[in-house]
Design a protein around this motif. Structure first.
Motif, PDB file in Angstrom:
ATOM      1  N   ASP A 169     -16.394   8.603 -20.093  1.00  8.52           N
ATOM      2  CA  ASP A 169     -18.099   7.742 -20.078  1.00  8.52           C
ATOM      3  C   ASP A 169     -19.329   9.110 -20.101  1.00  8.52           C
ATOM      4  O   ASP A 169     -19.023   9.428 -19.778  1.00  8.52           O
ATOM      5  N   PRO A 170     -20.590   8.750 -20.635  1.00  9.10           N
ATOM      6  CA  PRO A 170     -20.975   8.690 -21.343  1.00  9.10           C
ATOM      7  C   PRO A 170     -21.993  10.019 -19.793  1.00  9.10           C
ATOM      8  O   PRO A 170     -23.145  11.031 -20.463  1.00  9.10           O
ATOM      9  N   GLU A 171     -22.330   9.517 -18.828  1.00 13.77           N
ATOM     10  CA  GLU A 171     -22.442   9.437 -17.726  1.00 13.77           C
ATOM     11  C   GLU A 171     -21.675  10.338 -16.994  1.00 13.77           C
ATOM     12  O   GLU A 171     -22.109  10.870 -15.728  1.00 13.77           O
ATOM     13  N   SER A 172     -20.129  10.797 -17.104  1.00 12.66           N
ATOM     14  CA  SER A 172     -19.801  11.468 -16.017  1.00 12.66           C
ATOM     15  C   SER A 172     -20.557  13.410 -16.070  1.00 12.66           C
ATOM     16  O   SER A 172     -20.909  13.409 -17.549  1.00 12.66           O
ATOM     17  N   GLU A 173     -19.492  13.877 -15.428  1.00 13.26           N
ATOM     18  CA  GLU A 173     -20.434  15.341 -15.247  1.00 13.26           C
ATOM     19  C   GLU A 173     -19.239  16.055 -16.499  1.00 13.26           C
ATOM     20  O   GLU A 173     -20.806  16.728 -17.003  1.00 13.26           O
ATOM     21  N   VAL A 174     -18.665  15.321 -16.600  1.00 13.77           N
ATOM     22  CA  VAL A 174     -18.044  16.053 -17.987  1.00 13.77           C
ATOM     23  C   VAL A 174     -18.826  16.002 -19.472  1.00 13.77           C
ATOM     24  O   VAL A 174     -18.960  16.918 -20.470  1.00 13.77           O
ATOM     25  N   SER A 175     -19.034  14.795 -20.098  1.00 16.26           N
ATOM     26  CA  SER A 175     -19.503  14.441 -21.268  1.00 16.26           C
ATOM     27  C   SER A 175     -21.378  14.674 -21.243  1.00 16.26           C
ATOM     28  O   SER A 175     -21.819  15.719 -21.985  1.00 16.26           O
ATOM     29  N   ARG A 176     -21.741  14.780 -19.910  1.00 19.33           N
ATOM     30  CA  ARG A 176     -22.857  15.416 -19.236  1.00 19.33           C
ATOM     31  C   ARG A 176     -22.627  16.645 -20.039  1.00 19.33           C
ATOM     32  O   ARG A 176     -23.771  18.050 -20.622  1.00 19.33           O
ATOM     33  N   LEU A 177     -21.915  17.821 -18.796  1.00 18.02           N
ATOM     34  CA  LEU A 177     -21.872  19.490 -19.064  1.00 18.02           C
ATOM     35  C   LEU A 177     -21.448  19.804 -20.914  1.00 18.02           C
ATOM     36  O   LEU A 177     -21.972  20.095 -21.748  1.00 18.02           O
ATOM     37  N   ILE A 178     -20.780  18.631 -21.470  1.00 17.70           N
ATOM     38  CA  ILE A 178     -20.294  18.762 -22.603  1.00 17.70           C
ATOM     39  C   ILE A 178     -21.710  19.301 -23.959  1.00 17.70           C
ATOM     40  O   ILE A 178     -21.751  19.669 -24.504  1.00 17.70           O
ATOM     41  N   ALA A 179     -22.654  17.500 -23.525  1.00 16.87           N
ATOM     42  CA  ALA A 179     -23.290  17.656 -24.182  1.00 16.87           C
ATOM     43  C   ALA A 179     -24.021  18.814 -23.505  1.00 16.87           C
ATOM     44  O   ALA A 179     -25.395  19.426 -25.098  1.00 16.87           O
ATOM     45  N   ASP A 180     -25.247  18.799 -22.790  1.00 13.63           N
ATOM     46  CA  ASP A 180     -25.992  20.064 -22.275  1.00 13.63           C
ATOM     47  C   ASP A 180     -25.652  21.174 -22.737  1.00 13.63           C
ATOM     48  O   ASP A 180     -26.867  21.967 -22.926  1.00 13.63           O
ATOM     49  N   HIS A 181     -24.341  21.824 -22.331  1.00 10.42           N
ATOM     50  CA  HIS A 181     -24.462  22.914 -22.885  1.00 10.42           C
ATOM     51  C   HIS A 181     -23.534  23.476 -24.507  1.00 10.42           C
ATOM     52  O   HIS A 181     -22.864  23.887 -24.231  1.00 10.42           O
TER      53      HIS A 181
END
Lengths: 201, 352
Positions: A169-181
């Motif tokens: 899920d690209p909107e999940s917190e884990v996906s977001r953190l991986i993408a951002d950091h």
């Protein structure tokens, strides 16, 4: 759905609470540790620092342990979690040899926490799910996850260094953190596609 | 049968009996008393298993290749060599079975049918090779060119598959790159065929044919030496630790021995068999380096593995007993079949 975990190394203080929570949740026999905490040193004296990196099972999308298991005791669930069916395990230990992360352990002996004493009622209850001569590993607390809860290590982390969620899920917190950091997986180059990512390391 | 053979058989029976207790203990109690630990999960039993199956595959590779080339059985040594291969295969399987945490569940492998698992293929190839060697041992292959060629082809392909399977156990653990993998296919294959040639030298003792097999042994020794010396030089240039120095040294001694046997000793009494036994020992040492020493290396890169405690591996008496029993069992099976064919079978056949 593919469950995964992000571990924020800037937040991790190496307290080991996750390891204790894991042991409590899974009731592992003494000497068996699903959530290893690797300590290492960075810098040089006098400014050397001790750091810690938690190492649960990486629940690889392409798990080598699953491939080598001759009895199909290692199972990858639809949600991506990799578990072992203890009743099918023959104890060949090929999966331990195959795992590049040292995530698996063999139960050589059912050790109690209090040496030379009988099992405590807690141990007696929890040890029912383990068998001597079989292999065990972190299961991302699949029972808790199926109930909609987080794994015990995530729930207990006092620094909020562990985040659990759906990697698909690209909107999940884990996906977001991986993408951002710019999350990094351990030994990703060998093609195991681990589902545990590290950030801010 | 010569009295020396009776002595060898007697010693083998005693060792099998004594060590067999260790195997039985492991079979019924799982891995209770071993020197294994969380770092060294495979030890002497697996080393012995790889060694014995490598010997058997080597013998059968040479015999089947020989037959496929259309050459006749030289001096009738194929059946005894097949018997020894059969003994090695049975012993290796017993040793592997006793090394399982749950030995009584071994047949779950058949139920699991995970054909991407190297262990499943190990199981399948060992079963086929056992059957092939059994057929060879009792001359049960129909004496027709077609059937003999089919037997040889199946045996050759299965032997090669068995050897290749052993090269893929450690694959996921290492990164890509030359020599990063302990089980290089060429090394394993040449080691196996090398031990097969050594067994052929032993089998042809007292025959003129031994010279031919000693020649084979020299060629294979040079191939194995070149391969391991290349790895040694590469690791020196790359400043990495070389794991196989003992094997390289023994190999060098074997080549010198073979050259001396050929040039100096000429009709040396036991030079050939002694060198052959040394080759079998070298293959055993090679498996130690590949199976056991390799596990001593931390899986995680630095700095994450900098404080990792590595508990040394010291085989227990039970493991040593199992190993001795499995090797001596091969000898017992060899002589038991020989005695059966020499004394019992003619007696039984005379009744019909």
């Amino acid at each position: 759905m593919r469950y995964g975990m992000v571990i924020d190394l800037a937040r991790c203080v190496g307290c080991g609470a996750c390891t204790i929570a894991c042991r409590g949740q899974n009731g592992t026999p003494a000497g068996i540790n699903f959530n290893k905490m690797k300590k290492y040193e960075v810098g040089t004296y006098p400014s050397a620092k001790m750091k810690a990196i938690p190492m649960p099972c990486m629940h690889c999308d392409n798990p080598p342990c699953l491939k080598v298991c001759p009895t199909k005791a290692t199972v990858k669930h639809e949600n991506g979690i990799v578990t072992i069916d203890t009743d099918l395990c023959i104890g060949c230990r090929a999966c331990i040899i195959a795992c590049p992360y040292d995530s698996r352990q063999f139960i050589w002996k059912m050790n109690n926490y209090y040496e030379n004493q009988n099992e405590t009622p807690f141990e007696k209850h929890q040890y029912k799910k383990y068998q001597k001569g079989t292999v065990v590993k972190c299961v991302f607390c699949i029972d808790r996850v199926n109930e909609g809860l987080e794994p015990a290590c995530v729930h207990t982390c006092l620094a909020g260094a562990r985040i659990f969620g759906d990697l698909d899920d690209p909107e999940s917190e884990v996906s977001r953190l991986i993408a951002d950091h710019g999350g990094v997986a351990f030994k990703a180059e060998i093609g195991t596609e681990p589902c545990v990512y590290y950030i801010n390391g | 049968m010569h009295w020396i053979n009776w002595i060898i058989l007697g010693i083998a029976v005693v060792l099998t009996g004594a060590g067999g207790l260790a195997i039985l203990y492991q079979l019924f109690n799982g891995l209770n008393r071993t020197g294994l630990n969380d770092r060294y999960v495979w030890g002497l039993n697996i080393q012995g298993f790889f060694t014995l199956s490598s010997y058997a595959a080597g013998i059968l590779t040479i015999i089947s290749a020989w037959i496929l080339m259309g050459l006749p059985d030289p001096g009738g040594i194929f059946a005894p060599a097949g018997t020894l291969a059969f003994g090695f295969l049975i012993s290796s399987q017993i040793l592997l079975g006793s090394d399982l945490g749950r030995p009584l569940r071994a047949l779950y492998i058949l139920k699991g049918r995970n054909f991407i698992s190297p262990l499943t293929w190990d199981f399948v190839t060992l079963m086929i090779l056992t059957l092939c060697s059994f057929l060879l041992m009792f001359n049960l292959v129909p004496q027709n060119v077609f059937f003999i060629k089919v037997w040889a082809l199946v045996t050759l392909l299965t032997s090669l598959l068995c050897i290749v399977v052993h090269t893929i156990f450690f694959i996921p653990k290492v990164e890509a790159g030359y020599n990063s993998h302990p089980f290089s296919s060429l090394d394993i294959f040449s080691g196996s065929i090398w031990s097969g040639a050594a067994v052929m030298v032993l089998m042809s003792t007292g025959l003129d044919l031994q010279k031919t097999f000693l020649g084979f042994l020299l060629v294979f020794s040079i191939i194995v030496f070149a391969s391991s010396a290349g790895a040694f030089i590469a690791s020196k240039l790359g400043r990495t630790e070389h794991k196989n120095i003992k094997f390289l040294v023994i190999n060098g001694v074997i080549i010198l021995g073979l050259v001396a046997e050929n040039l100096v000793l000429k009709e040396g009494l036991f030079a050939g068999p002694i060198i052959a036994v040394l080759v079998l020992f070298a293959v055993f040492i090679e498996k130690y380096d590949l199976v056991t020493e390799y596990q001593g290396k931390p899986s995680l890169p630095l700095p994450y593995s900098m404080f990792e405690k590595i508990t040394p591996y010291k085989p227990s008496i039970i493991e040593l007993g199992s190993l001795v029993a499995s090797f001596s069992l091969s000898v017992v099976i060899f002589y038991a079949v020989y005695i059966f064919k020499l004394y019992i079978l003619p007696f039984v056949l005379s009744w019909f």
